[in-house]
Scaffold this active site. Sequence first.
Site, PDB file in Angstrom:
ATOM      1  CG  PHE A   1      -4.066  -2.756   9.196  1.00 17.45           C
ATOM      2  CD1 PHE A   1      -2.879  -3.404   8.860  1.00 17.45           C
ATOM      3  CD2 PHE A   1      -4.243  -2.356  10.509  1.00 17.45           C
ATOM      4  CE1 PHE A   1      -1.899  -3.659   9.812  1.00 17.45           C
ATOM      5  CE2 PHE A   1      -3.264  -2.611  11.472  1.00 17.45           C
ATOM      6  CZ  PHE A   1      -2.105  -3.266  11.122  1.00 17.45           C
TER       7      PHE A   1
ATOM      8  CE  LYS B   1       3.319  -2.937   8.691  1.00 21.57           C
ATOM      9  NZ  LYS B   1       3.724  -1.576   8.535  1.00 21.57           N
TER      10      LYS B   1
ATOM     11  NE  ARG C   1      -0.340   4.774   8.813  1.00 24.36           N
ATOM     12  CZ  ARG C   1      -0.701   3.555   9.153  1.00 24.36           C
ATOM     13  NH1 ARG C   1      -1.181   3.319  10.345  1.00 24.36           N
ATOM     14  NH2 ARG C   1      -0.595   2.556   8.310  1.00 24.36           N
TER      15      ARG C   1
ATOM     16  CB  THR D   1       5.163   0.055  -2.504  1.00 26.00           C
ATOM     17  OG1 THR D   1       5.816  -0.498  -1.367  1.00 26.00           O
ATOM     18  CG2 THR D   1       6.112   0.016  -3.675  1.00 26.00           C
TER      19      THR D   1
ATOM     20  CG  PHE E   1       4.551  -9.486  -6.209  1.00 25.62           C
ATOM     21  CD1 PHE E   1       5.520  -9.782  -5.258  1.00 25.62           C
ATOM     22  CD2 PHE E   1       3.569  -8.563  -5.879  1.00 25.62           C
ATOM     23  CE1 PHE E   1       5.506  -9.181  -4.002  1.00 25.62           C
ATOM     24  CE2 PHE E   1       3.541  -7.952  -4.634  1.00 25.62           C
ATOM     25  CZ  PHE E   1       4.519  -8.269  -3.692  1.00 25.62           C
TER      26      PHE E   1
ATOM     27  CB  ALA F   1      -4.327   1.016  11.054  1.00 24.32           C
TER      28      ALA F   1
ATOM     29  CD1 TRP G   1       8.967  -3.040  -4.669  1.00 33.67           C
ATOM     30  CD2 TRP G   1       9.722  -4.345  -6.328  1.00 33.67           C
ATOM     31  NE1 TRP G   1       9.972  -3.844  -4.160  1.00 33.67           N
ATOM     32  CE2 TRP G   1      10.450  -4.643  -5.151  1.00 33.67           C
ATOM     33  CE3 TRP G   1      10.018  -5.044  -7.503  1.00 33.67           C
ATOM     34  CZ2 TRP G   1      11.445  -5.611  -5.120  1.00 33.67           C
ATOM     35  CZ3 TRP G   1      11.014  -5.999  -7.476  1.00 33.67           C
ATOM     36  CH2 TRP G   1      11.717  -6.280  -6.283  1.00 33.67           C
TER      37      TRP G   1
ATOM     38  CE  LYS H   1      -2.787   0.021   3.400  1.00 35.94           C
ATOM     39  NZ  LYS H   1      -2.263   0.661   4.542  1.00 35.94           N
TER      40      LYS H   1
END
Length: 559
Positions: free
Chosen positions: A304, A108, A97, A76, A384, A276, A412, A74
Amino acid sequence: MTHSLTDIEIARAADKKPIQEIGARLGIPDEHLLPFGHDKAKVSAEFIASLADRPKGHLVLVTAINPTPAGEGKTTTTVGLGDGLNAIGKSAAICIREASLGPCFGMKGGAAGGGYAQVVPMEDMNLHFTGDFHAITAAHNLLAAMIDNHIYWGNAQEIDIRRITFRRVMDINDRALRQIVCNLGGVANGFPREGGFDITVASEVMAILCLATDMADLERRLGDIIVGYRRDRSPVTCRDLKADGAMAVLLQQAMQPNLVQTLENNPAFVHGGPFANIAHGCNSVVATTTALKLADYVVTEAGFGADLGAEKFMDIKCRKAGLAPSAVVIVATVRALKMNGGVGKDGLGEENVTAVKKGCANLGRHIENLKQFGVPAVVAINHFVTDTDAEIEAIRDYVRGQGTEAILCRHWAEGSKGTEALATKVVQIVEQGAAQFAPLYPDDMPLFEKIECIAKRIYRADEVLADVKVRKQLRDWEAQGYGHLPICMAKTQYSFTTDPNKRGAPVGHSLPVREVRLSAGAGFVVVICGEIMTMPGLPKTPSAEAIHISAQGFIEGLF
């Protein structure tokens, strides 16, 4: 296309511009930037106040399907879209954030985007950054210290020490501190009582900093924090203990938003970071509103999946700050949809169109939910290398059937080049002006009905289960004048239900409410559903074990 460099290697190779140049692009004069080194700065409160009469740009929210261990990307995508909008000639800024040290050293890892869609300086942002979280921790714990000190010196407010609700905080995951006994050691140390620690990002002070509009509003909200209750059950506030002024002083600099840049030297505001699932999970109102006065497009994210993050963004942040998003981007990946379709983590590399189609039910539910807020949504498929054409086409077909479009994004691997199609689509949606934003429920709806509204319309629960004590508490708060507050649901991020293992789009479930907490300063009622940890623990092998400084002086293992 793939790249073999790690995120941290890419970030380290970035050709960063001096932060004054980034500020100049937004029209921020040098004297209104408080630099932290060469590549980050705070924007002065004075400059922010001078923007009051400027029109706002367009707000674009990036949200996602329910998170899975496969990752959705998200942040990214938020960064990639911001870069993409700038690449097609728009003036765009990003608002995200700040990262918490807890997850960084826990499970994480860092939180500044990835690949060629990152915000830099990545190491600083994931560690101490400009000290905002330390300031929040200090302000919070100052109040905690003043509570026990007030009781020690005679307890003029007649606080019932069994009913102190304000805990302490730190920004490290530490399960040993969840429940503690403090003030031990005899008469000189006060009256023993139970207490505990939450993680800093779960602090009401964090939520307040992120919802306050200026220093005066911040101090007023701090004063409204309820720290506990007297024997007659009347609330004792931070203002009663005269801690609000000193707390505001500690937070003065932390209130100023931080300006940094993307790898492509586009402006990014990184400010605040409430949890979140426990809190409202959005960056600060000050950062978002400042960005909207300085750029035509502002891309921001909510925490999230959309059932938590987007709902709170709309019902808490936008409602309180008078914001109205023009478009929403829902991030999904082939891998995550496969997991929602029942595939285990070890089977994600193999083509499985059937599982993708099955998992699309989760995406469809989020699309339907966002329509209820009156904001048009588009889907970003975060690419991906293992994705196959057939799997991508299955998502596109499904989303077409939902009345919107899914766009493949390769940010990405390719940076802004990989999001130009998404950026063009977002501009098209915004320029059509179809958004008619409205929160899910009105302010004057009774608190329990607000909970039911979210449970039934967003989670698709059949009913809300809450015992008499919870319902009475909500009625008492309404009688005390808190009935107009929005609801902040605290539940697992992994499912629409309170069971983290129920992926997809489950129906026929109930929403159990365990307890309710009043965040009078932040201005919402926290509704705790199922098991929610306000102080996470470290995993068996924490990320911290792999983090070190290399012989060349580089930080390794952060990402």
